[in-house]
Design an enzyme around this catalytic site. Structure first.
Site, PDB file in Angstrom:
ATOM      1  N   HIS A 105      -1.619  -3.607  -0.323  1.00 20.55           N
ATOM      2  CA  HIS A 105      -1.881  -4.260  -0.982  1.00 20.55           C
ATOM      3  C   HIS A 105      -1.231  -5.176  -2.195  1.00 20.55           C
ATOM      4  O   HIS A 105      -0.308  -4.449  -2.618  1.00 20.55           O
ATOM      5  CB  HIS A 105      -3.010  -3.919  -1.169  1.00 20.55           C
ATOM      6  CG  HIS A 105      -3.978  -3.880   0.091  1.00 20.55           C
ATOM      7  ND1 HIS A 105      -4.110  -2.630   1.295  1.00 20.55           N
ATOM      8  CD2 HIS A 105      -5.498  -5.230   0.351  1.00 20.55           C
ATOM      9  CE1 HIS A 105      -4.902  -2.820   1.599  1.00 20.55           C
ATOM     10  NE2 HIS A 105      -5.470  -4.959   1.154  1.00 20.55           N
ATOM     11  N   LYS A 114      -4.880  -3.844  -7.242  1.00 21.19           N
ATOM     12  CA  LYS A 114      -6.287  -3.180  -6.458  1.00 21.19           C
ATOM     13  C   LYS A 114      -6.421  -1.885  -7.174  1.00 21.19           C
ATOM     14  O   LYS A 114      -5.357  -0.803  -6.603  1.00 21.19           O
ATOM     15  CB  LYS A 114      -5.467  -3.415  -4.671  1.00 21.19           C
ATOM     16  CG  LYS A 114      -7.076  -2.393  -4.328  1.00 21.19           C
ATOM     17  CD  LYS A 114      -6.839  -2.719  -2.364  1.00 21.19           C
ATOM     18  CE  LYS A 114      -7.720  -2.163  -1.566  1.00 21.19           C
ATOM     19  NZ  LYS A 114      -8.688  -2.442  -2.188  1.00 21.19           N
TER      20      LYS A 114
END
Length: 234
Positions: free
Chosen positions: A132, A136
């Protein structure tokens, strides 16, 4: 449909864009927990905020009879309390760790695969890799945890671990963070004689936003606690 967006970061802005494409109106864009009077003209709230604020955002919506769709991960230790509030208030709450339609189908593939491999589980190591963007907050991703829990619920492994070396009877989750990566999840079932790999790669946040809006349309005039399984008829 009048949509309140709670959590106005990159995801919130994508939801706003996609909602307008589907001819919905945005009644509110708010980064913090909104006061009740700001919610009164909303038919539904879509919540993509931060793990430390998700519970309060959900609670205030349920207490004010606003159906809420939540995609924030990392707060699920309070999930049972949210269920209790939703039942007490006769409200409507829908949660998913991932709103992508493709990912929810991917969940079903992973569930079926781990169930089929259960009789041979001693022969397979299981590894989940999730990649990701650096912004995040939670690690591992809620989606990776959902995938691991499916494998554990099918009794193929006993628990999951993060970024460790000792993997006997465990699902190893490896989390990686890079710039501008919407989200990739890879599940590997590996043995001495063969490997099986399934992968889902998001190209943008639009798939998540689209799924959240579809879910918001679906919960209109409903009461209860739901997931994307009900939305997609899985």
């Amino acid at each position: 449909m009048n949509i309140a967006i709670i959590g106005y970061g990159k995801m919130g802005k994508t939801i706003e864009k996609m909602a307008k494409i589907r001819n919905h109106k945005i009644s509110l864009c708010y980064d913090d927990t909104p006061p009740p009077f700001l919610l009164k003209n909303s038919d539904v709230a879509i919540e993509f905020s931060q793990p430390n604020s998700a519970f309060n955002n959900i609670k205030i919506c349920l207490e004010n009879n606003i159906p809420i769709v939540c995609g924030t991960t990392g707060w699920l230790t309070q999930f049972n309390l949210v269920k209790k509030i939703c039942i007490e208030k006769n409200g409507c709450f829908l949660y998913s760790s991932n709103f992508s339609i493709g990912m929810n189908i991917f969940f079903e593939i992973n569930k079926k695969l781990s169930k089929l491999l259960f009789p041979y589980s001693k022969n397979y190591e299981v590894k989940i890799e999730e990649i990701h963007h650096k912004e995040k907050k939670d690690k591992p991703s809620g989606t990776a945890i959902s995938l691991a829990e499916q494998i554990i619920n099918n009794k193929m492994k006993k628990t999951w671990i993060l970024n460790e070396k000792k993997t006997k009877n465990k699902v190893l989750i490896v989390s990686k963070r890079f710039e501008n990566v919407p989200g990739t999840h890879i599940v590997r079932y590996e043995s001495k004689i063969e490997d099986i790999k399934i992968q889902h790669k998001a190209h943008s946040r639009e798939g998540l936003a689209f799924g959240a809006i579809i879910a918001s349309e679906w919960i209109q005039n409903k009461k209860g606690i739901f997931s994307m399984k009900e939305v997609l008829g899985i």
